[in-house]
Design an enzyme around this catalytic site. Sequence first.
Site, PDB file in Angstrom:
ATOM      1  N   ARG A 137       7.291  -6.081   3.115  1.00 23.95           N
ATOM      2  CA  ARG A 137       5.987  -6.578   2.693  1.00 23.95           C
ATOM      3  C   ARG A 137       5.876  -6.416   1.175  1.00 23.95           C
ATOM      4  O   ARG A 137       5.961  -5.306   0.650  1.00 23.95           O
ATOM      5  CB  ARG A 137       4.836  -5.837   3.367  1.00 23.95           C
ATOM      6  CG  ARG A 137       3.484  -6.364   2.867  1.00 23.95           C
ATOM      7  CD  ARG A 137       2.339  -6.016   3.761  1.00 23.95           C
ATOM      8  NE  ARG A 137       1.894  -4.639   3.623  1.00 23.95           N
ATOM      9  CZ  ARG A 137       0.719  -4.191   4.081  1.00 23.95           C
ATOM     10  NH1 ARG A 137      -0.102  -5.033   4.715  1.00 23.95           N
ATOM     11  NH2 ARG A 137       0.382  -2.933   3.954  1.00 23.95           N
ATOM     12  N   HIS A 153       0.805  -1.220   0.000  1.00 23.39           N
ATOM     13  CA  HIS A 153       0.000   0.000   0.000  1.00 23.39           C
ATOM     14  C   HIS A 153       0.841   1.274   0.000  1.00 23.39           C
ATOM     15  O   HIS A 153       0.334   2.358   0.293  1.00 23.39           O
ATOM     16  CB  HIS A 153      -0.950   0.003   1.200  1.00 23.39           C
ATOM     17  CG  HIS A 153      -1.999  -1.062   1.144  1.00 23.39           C
ATOM     18  ND1 HIS A 153      -2.916  -1.149   0.122  1.00 23.39           N
ATOM     19  CD2 HIS A 153      -2.272  -2.094   1.979  1.00 23.39           C
ATOM     20  CE1 HIS A 153      -3.719  -2.183   0.326  1.00 23.39           C
ATOM     21  NE2 HIS A 153      -3.345  -2.782   1.441  1.00 23.39           N
TER      22      HIS A 153
END
Length: 257
Positions: A73, A48
């Site tokens: 991530r 994100h």
Amino acid sequence: MPAPENGFKTALKRGERQIGCWMSLADPYAAELMASTGFDWLVIDGEHAPNDLRSTLAQLQALRGTGVHPVVRLTAGEPWMIKMALDVGAQTLLIPMVETAEQARALVAASRYPPEGIRGVGYAVARAAGFAAIPDYGETADAQICLLVQVETRKGLENLDAILAVEGVDGVFIGPADLAASLGHLAQGDHPEVTAAIDEAITRIVAAGKAAGILVFDLDRAAHFLQLGASFVAVGADMALLANAARSLSAKAKALP
């Protein structure tokens, strides 16, 4: 010379709590600043935040030698993404949207060299092996890779026990926002069904002997999860810290007489 020890993985195996923070600014200078703030681990977010391989590499370089462990991530658990992240030096990966044991097994395979897995053997030219300065990297790297999977959907919860049984999965991270949405409560992280599901999941993860993790911005909730046995808990995000502090300062300054 073996691969460097993954101190974060070692700490999780010992059950030592690790307090972390998210990094969404996608900048090595900001990462270096965050490394000075006392957190045990920092997430370089590729799901994100606007990170690519080069910005991830730059942040890994900025964090090197600081004593703070970088957790990368990825956008998704694609084998080529895993291979590239590991080759540039990531040792701990956080993979979103894991819903089945089959997915988890594929992630383990992608992060291990043959014959145990399918990771491409290119460490002779990789930063991970010190550009060939670590001659035993190939034989020792697998043991230092820490694989964390995110369970954040109803389906993932239904398959949690099977995911936990997969050898090579070191920890399970509960994604509260996506889980709330999947349970029909978008943006309602405090809905009773959501909080009960998270508590039950963390309890099951810990009972299975795996590390449990979560991101939560409320310190009282963080304390609750730690008491349940969660061992890697993130309590903030650089973007939110900057935005909230700047908005507060701006409002206070404009209210001056």
